[in-house]
Write a protein that holds these residues in place. Structure first.
Motif, PDB file in Angstrom:
ATOM      1  N   GLU A 184       0.947  -1.358  -0.003  1.00  0.00           N
ATOM      2  CA  GLU A 184      -0.021   0.104  -0.035  1.00  0.00           C
ATOM      3  C   GLU A 184       0.899   1.070   0.004  1.00  0.00           C
ATOM      4  O   GLU A 184       0.508   2.342  -0.679  1.00  0.00           O
ATOM      5  CB  GLU A 184      -1.021  -0.094   1.277  1.00  0.00           C
ATOM      6  N   ILE A 185       1.924   1.357   0.813  1.00  0.00           N
ATOM      7  CA  ILE A 185       2.775   2.395   0.816  1.00  0.00           C
ATOM      8  C   ILE A 185       3.444   2.466  -0.605  1.00  0.00           C
ATOM      9  O   ILE A 185       3.691   3.636  -1.129  1.00  0.00           O
ATOM     10  CB  ILE A 185       4.042   2.330   1.702  1.00  0.00           C
ATOM     11  N   GLY A 186       3.781   1.587  -1.272  1.00  0.00           N
ATOM     12  CA  GLY A 186       4.406   1.498  -2.577  1.00  0.00           C
ATOM     13  C   GLY A 186       3.383   2.076  -3.642  1.00  0.00           C
ATOM     14  O   GLY A 186       3.689   2.971  -4.370  1.00  0.00           O
ATOM     15  N   LEU A 187       2.173   1.542  -3.365  1.00  0.00           N
ATOM     16  CA  LEU A 187       0.981   2.316  -4.389  1.00  0.00           C
ATOM     17  C   LEU A 187       0.947   3.530  -4.052  1.00  0.00           C
ATOM     18  O   LEU A 187       0.858   4.506  -5.368  1.00  0.00           O
ATOM     19  CB  LEU A 187      -0.335   1.460  -4.136  1.00  0.00           C
ATOM     20  N   LEU A 188       0.981   4.244  -3.083  1.00  0.00           N
ATOM     21  CA  LEU A 188       1.082   5.761  -2.677  1.00  0.00           C
ATOM     22  C   LEU A 188       2.284   6.412  -3.453  1.00  0.00           C
ATOM     23  O   LEU A 188       1.997   7.623  -3.917  1.00  0.00           O
ATOM     24  CB  LEU A 188       0.900   6.051  -1.405  1.00  0.00           C
ATOM     25  N   LEU A 189       3.398   5.667  -3.171  1.00  0.00           N
ATOM     26  CA  LEU A 189       4.656   6.569  -3.817  1.00  0.00           C
ATOM     27  C   LEU A 189       4.453   6.355  -5.435  1.00  0.00           C
ATOM     28  O   LEU A 189       4.802   7.467  -5.946  1.00  0.00           O
ATOM     29  CB  LEU A 189       5.888   5.500  -3.590  1.00  0.00           C
ATOM     30  N   ASP A 190       3.833   5.441  -6.063  1.00  0.00           N
ATOM     31  CA  ASP A 190       3.762   5.207  -7.440  1.00  0.00           C
ATOM     32  C   ASP A 190       2.670   6.199  -7.964  1.00  0.00           C
ATOM     33  O   ASP A 190       3.145   6.937  -8.975  1.00  0.00           O
ATOM     34  CB  ASP A 190       3.383   3.950  -7.880  1.00  0.00           C
ATOM     35  N   LYS A 191       1.680   6.467  -7.098  1.00  0.00           N
ATOM     36  CA  LYS A 191       0.759   7.445  -7.756  1.00  0.00           C
ATOM     37  C   LYS A 191       1.163   8.942  -7.626  1.00  0.00           C
ATOM     38  O   LYS A 191       0.603   9.658  -8.301  1.00  0.00           O
ATOM     39  CB  LYS A 191      -0.661   7.176  -6.738  1.00  0.00           C
ATOM     40  N   TYR A 192       1.697   9.134  -6.530  1.00  0.00           N
ATOM     41  CA  TYR A 192       2.022  10.539  -6.141  1.00  0.00           C
ATOM     42  C   TYR A 192       3.506  11.095  -6.339  1.00  0.00           C
ATOM     43  O   TYR A 192       3.566  12.139  -6.605  1.00  0.00           O
ATOM     44  CB  TYR A 192       1.823  10.852  -4.650  1.00  0.00           C
ATOM     45  N   GLN A 193       4.343  10.220  -6.718  1.00  0.00           N
ATOM     46  CA  GLN A 193       5.754  10.637  -7.058  1.00  0.00           C
ATOM     47  C   GLN A 193       5.922  11.271  -8.250  1.00  0.00           C
ATOM     48  O   GLN A 193       4.963  11.010  -9.263  1.00  0.00           O
ATOM     49  CB  GLN A 193       6.686   9.437  -6.924  1.00  0.00           C
TER      50      GLN A 193
END
Length: 193
Positions: A184-193
């Motif tokens: 889930e943290i990885g998905l947030l990074l992918d979405k907002y980076q």
């Protein structure tokens, strides 16, 4: 005003304009239940930044050595830090974390255990799963995104809470819970980076 509230206000007044902090997903944070906030770890600034952007007081584990430093050993407990002996199964720290969650508090964890040298998300350790499976807390994934350079934008993104009730019933391992959180943290990074 508590020392925690005062310190949080000071930190916020300095770091918010310095790093142009933007908070995304604050509505995802439960207002009163026990919650584990789990963030990636890219800088020594992460604990104060997560602490100042989270709308509730957050307890953080800090390495036990810091509690031997004059001044810090008095200050750290007042800003809701408690000692953990790294590299060991520290029963006192584990009990303290569970107690915070059972009382409806917020526990801040950096599942990678140490800062990422290259800024990429590393493997999470089982501690997150341990706390989640032994309390009724939900987990809020968090991604800190930015270079921590003066006047460059830093984003703190809070994802939707992860309810581990079903995982508890299925008796999944601490490692499996941690894997879900890291994804889930990885998905947030992918979405907002």
């Amino acid at each position: 005003m508590s020392i925690y509230g005062f310190a949080r206000g000071v930190v916020k007044s300095i770091l918010t304009p310095l790093f142009r902090v933007e908070i995304i997903g604050k509505e995802n944070i439960p207002k009163d239940a026990g919650v584990i906030v789990c963030s990636n770890h890219i800088s020594n600034f992460d604990p104060p930044v997560v602490g100042m952007t989270f709308p509730r007081p957050v307890y953080f584990m800090a390495k036990a050595e810091l509690f031997k430093v004059p001044g810090l050993k008095t200050l750290l407990p007042k800003i809701y830090a408690f000692p953990v002996k790294r590299g060991l199964s520290d029963r006192d720290a584990l009990r303290k974390g569970i107690s915070i969650l059972k009382e409806g508090g917020a526990l801040g964890l950096f599942p990678e255990g140490s800062r990422s040298k290259d800024g990429k998300l590393g493997k999470g350790m089982a501690g997150v799963g341990f706390f989640a499976l032994r309390s009724n807390a939900v987990i809020v994934p968090c991604a800190v995104i930015g270079p921590y350079k003066p006047f460059k934008k830093l984003q703190v993104v809070y994802g939707k809470p992860i309810d581990v009730t079903e995982m508890r019933k299925e008796r999944v391992s601490s490692e499996e819970v941690t894997e879900v959180v890291m994804k889930e943290i990885g998905l947030l990074l992918d979405k907002y980076q």
